[in-house]
Design a protein around this motif. Sequence first.
Motif, PDB file in Angstrom:
ATOM      1  N   ARG A   5      -1.397   4.640  -7.584  1.00 10.05           N
ATOM      2  CA  ARG A   5      -0.943   4.448  -6.205  1.00 10.05           C
ATOM      3  C   ARG A   5      -1.684   3.245  -5.636  1.00 10.05           C
ATOM      4  O   ARG A   5      -2.916   3.232  -5.571  1.00 10.05           O
ATOM      5  CB  ARG A   5      -1.196   5.686  -5.341  1.00 10.05           C
ATOM      6  CG  ARG A   5      -0.772   5.482  -3.874  1.00 10.05           C
ATOM      7  CD  ARG A   5      -0.953   6.726  -3.033  1.00 10.05           C
ATOM      8  NE  ARG A   5       0.022   7.763  -3.378  1.00 10.05           N
ATOM      9  CZ  ARG A   5      -0.263   8.895  -3.997  1.00 10.05           C
ATOM     10  NH1 ARG A   5      -1.526   9.153  -4.348  1.00 10.05           N
ATOM     11  NH2 ARG A   5       0.676   9.788  -4.289  1.00 10.05           N
ATOM     12  N   LYS A  23       0.841  -1.197   0.000  1.00 11.71           N
ATOM     13  CA  LYS A  23       0.000   0.000   0.000  1.00 11.71           C
ATOM     14  C   LYS A  23       0.879   1.251   0.000  1.00 11.71           C
ATOM     15  O   LYS A  23       1.804   1.371   0.803  1.00 11.71           O
ATOM     16  CB  LYS A  23      -0.902  -0.023   1.241  1.00 11.71           C
ATOM     17  CG  LYS A  23      -1.947   1.068   1.273  1.00 11.71           C
ATOM     18  CD  LYS A  23      -2.858   0.875   2.467  1.00 11.71           C
ATOM     19  CE  LYS A  23      -3.934   1.947   2.501  1.00 11.71           C
ATOM     20  NZ  LYS A  23      -4.872   1.749   3.650  1.00 11.71           N
ATOM     21  N   GLY A  24       0.592   2.159  -0.917  1.00 13.88           N
ATOM     22  CA  GLY A  24       1.366   3.390  -1.031  1.00 13.88           C
ATOM     23  C   GLY A  24       2.376   3.382  -2.155  1.00 13.88           C
ATOM     24  O   GLY A  24       2.849   4.445  -2.585  1.00 13.88           O
ATOM     25  N   ASP A  25       2.726   2.202  -2.680  1.00 10.04           N
ATOM     26  CA  ASP A  25       3.646   2.123  -3.811  1.00 10.04           C
ATOM     27  C   ASP A  25       3.009   2.737  -5.056  1.00 10.04           C
ATOM     28  O   ASP A  25       1.786   2.703  -5.221  1.00 10.04           O
ATOM     29  CB  ASP A  25       4.020   0.667  -4.110  1.00 10.04           C
ATOM     30  CG  ASP A  25       4.937   0.065  -3.055  1.00 10.04           C
ATOM     31  OD1 ASP A  25       5.554   0.852  -2.293  1.00 10.04           O
ATOM     32  OD2 ASP A  25       5.035  -1.171  -2.988  1.00 10.04           O
ATOM     33  N   THR A  58      -3.467   0.741  -3.254  1.00  8.82           N
ATOM     34  CA  THR A  58      -4.278   1.006  -2.052  1.00  8.82           C
ATOM     35  C   THR A  58      -4.564  -0.249  -1.221  1.00  8.82           C
ATOM     36  O   THR A  58      -5.301  -0.182  -0.246  1.00  8.82           O
ATOM     37  CB  THR A  58      -5.627   1.645  -2.460  1.00  8.82           C
ATOM     38  OG1 THR A  58      -6.308   0.770  -3.379  1.00  8.82           O
ATOM     39  CG2 THR A  58      -5.412   3.004  -3.107  1.00  8.82           C
TER      40      THR A  58
END
Length: 214
Positions: A184, A122-124, A186
């Motif tokens: 992005r 998450k966040g990549d 999630t």
Amino acid sequence: MNTHSSFNKEIMGTAVRDACRKLDPRTQLRNPIMFIVYIGAIITTWFTVRDFVQVVGQPAFFTLQITLWLWFTVLFANFAEAVAEGRGKAQANALRSTRSQTKAKKVVSGRTTLVDAVELRKGDVVLVEVGEFIPGDGEIIEGMASVDESAVTGESASVIRESGGDKSSVTGGTRVLSDWIKIRITANPGETFLDRMISLVEGAKRKKRPMKLP
């Protein structure tokens, strides 16, 4: 994503064998209605054999017909259930294969690095270009593209996804048909839509419980 037909030879062959294995009374207990039919088939079989012996090889044809129909009903129900389970297993395998084989272009400091989709967190941020599969659930932060979502929605028509607004969400396992998008991520591994689908397919069989007798 590969799909498996209801008439796949391997699935049908396995279903025939499983239909016979499901004649185990412990398996029949899982379905109260079919268990009653199963007991009825056993009882009418006993009457048919009794009549055959008592009337010197001439069984009552009405009882014989009822017996055959009841056993046909039980076997057909078992077969249909086995086919559904086989298709579910094949679908889960196809989904798992899609997830494990998908590669992702992870964006770090302006550079892209090719990684396995299962490594994303998450966040990549990832870059997905035309012809590539979206590696995970996420939100578009840059770009616009036509996306084929038939693998998860069944709809053949493509949809437009773009950054901002209510069309920015994308699902892992879908494919970009035109242009490019930056996404992005999630959802962590095990929390994606594909993971939930696999769990639902594989969990359908496990949720069945034998009927409790008083």
